[in-house]
Design a protein around this motif. Sequence first.
Motif, mmCIF file in Angstrom:
data_model
loop_
_atom_site.group_PDB
_atom_site.id
_atom_site.type_symbol
_atom_site.label_atom_id
_atom_site.label_comp_id
_atom_site.label_asym_id
_atom_site.label_seq_id
_atom_site.Cartn_x
_atom_site.Cartn_y
_atom_site.Cartn_z
ATOM 1 N N GLY A 94 4.091 -2.039 -12.396
ATOM 2 C CA GLY A 94 4.997 -0.980 -11.973
ATOM 3 C C GLY A 94 4.251 0.118 -11.222
ATOM 4 O O GLY A 94 4.686 0.567 -10.158
ATOM 5 N N ALA A 97 3.366 -1.206 -7.937
ATOM 6 C CA ALA A 97 4.542 -1.280 -7.060
ATOM 7 C C ALA A 97 4.892 0.098 -6.497
ATOM 8 O O ALA A 97 5.346 0.214 -5.357
ATOM 9 C CB ALA A 97 5.735 -1.859 -7.815
ATOM 10 N N MET A 228 10.094 -1.701 -11.902
ATOM 11 C CA MET A 228 8.762 -1.127 -11.716
ATOM 12 C C MET A 228 8.531 0.129 -12.548
ATOM 13 O O MET A 228 7.549 0.825 -12.346
ATOM 14 C CB MET A 228 8.475 -0.877 -10.231
ATOM 15 C CG MET A 228 9.517 -0.160 -9.445
ATOM 16 S SD MET A 228 9.479 1.612 -9.668
ATOM 17 C CE MET A 228 7.874 1.980 -8.966
#
Length: 434
Positions: A94, A97, A228
């Motif tokens: 996450g 991302a 994410m």
Amino acid sequence: MKERGHWGSRLGFVLAAAGSAVGLGNIWKFPYITGVNGGGAFVLVYLICVVVVGLPIMLAEFQIGAISQRNPVGAVRELEGKKWTPWLLFGGMGVLAAFVIMSFYSVVAGWSLAFVANSLSGYDVGSANGLFQTLTHNSGLQIFWHGIFMTMTGVVVAGGVNKGLERANDWLMPGLILLLLGMAVYATTLPGFGKGFAFLFHFDFGQLTPKGILSALGHAFFTLSLGMGAMITYGSYLKQSENNNLFSSALWILFLDTTIALTAGLVIFPIAFTAGFEPGQGPGLIFNTLPQAFAQLPGGMLLSTVFFLLLSFAAFTSALSLVEVAVSFVVDELGVARKTAAFLIAIALFLLGIPVVLSSSFFEAMDVLSANYLLPLGGMLIALYTGWKMDPDKRKQGWDTIPRWVYLTWVWLLRTVAPAMVGLIFLNTIFEWV
Ligand code: PHE
């Protein structure tokens, strides 16, 4: 440890989470992918994906955040009671991302700011098509606007949860809604409204391909900011001691995200048709076609200013959540002060945006890496974790006022349907069988 920030009110939380959800995905991507995928038929599939996959995963993220009161990585550590577990993967992905998405998000948001400034200063919108060409051929100019956008984002995030994020969303979200409603009322008066409406809502199941179905599912993820940890992070700023009405908050966010996307379509298509343009041509729609359409309408400059202002608001409130994921990780896990963290991350993101500006293949790689791989995989892991691994007592916490069958359906969707459907898009991006 220093006291973590919290939302001042439930409305503040809902607006901030809706602010994260409503972004470039709604105003830029949704209308054009709907256009090429069969209109109403695609919208129907998309709505099913939102309810069956999006809603359960959004609730899972809120629950993980609210119970742990931590960033996506720290949340897993806290819930599992150990420093290292394989489930840290989704938290770590996450944070990664957030960097990947932000690298190109900020560049596109920078274009939007450039359009606002140019329309405001009376730059002839008739040659606004020229502005897009100018931007894409002038890296320095793009880097300049990307830098301005990154600076604004960094400053607000540095201000903290309550005085930075919440306050910005309290103003920008109602502002966005008002500007969009204003444009929607205007759009209904245009001769092309009927055609625009029909384009968005015609039911052509023949045009709906398996690929379209998968893209509806993928888009449900991106547009709801799922997979994410953005919603884990925002959920972590809820007060654990209160009943946070996660279920009704999530319904509100879904409702706002979807109606804003549909309304954006009802603004963009009629304008394009009225000016005699075909809106089915894809991603160039709002930066290339739309400015040319504005130029042909009376008061085009004003329309252009309002439109790009609302696009900038939408992009900004989403960017805040992306940057906040990274900042909360650095603050919680590495013990860095928030202001320092926000400053360093803004600089890192500014630098990361430069290759995006310089190379369109890098731009595309970042887009594909995040939307096709990181978010679906993250979402699947979040669903599996919450459905199968999370301590049931923690999973149930705060659900006592919700009918039991709703809770059971939620857990069932997390265990089966959501991971299976996400697995499907994920495998498809690898093997490209449709
Ligand atoms: N939901 C945002 C949009 O539609 C993008 C986003 C994705 C924001 C993931 C945060 C996290 O534009």
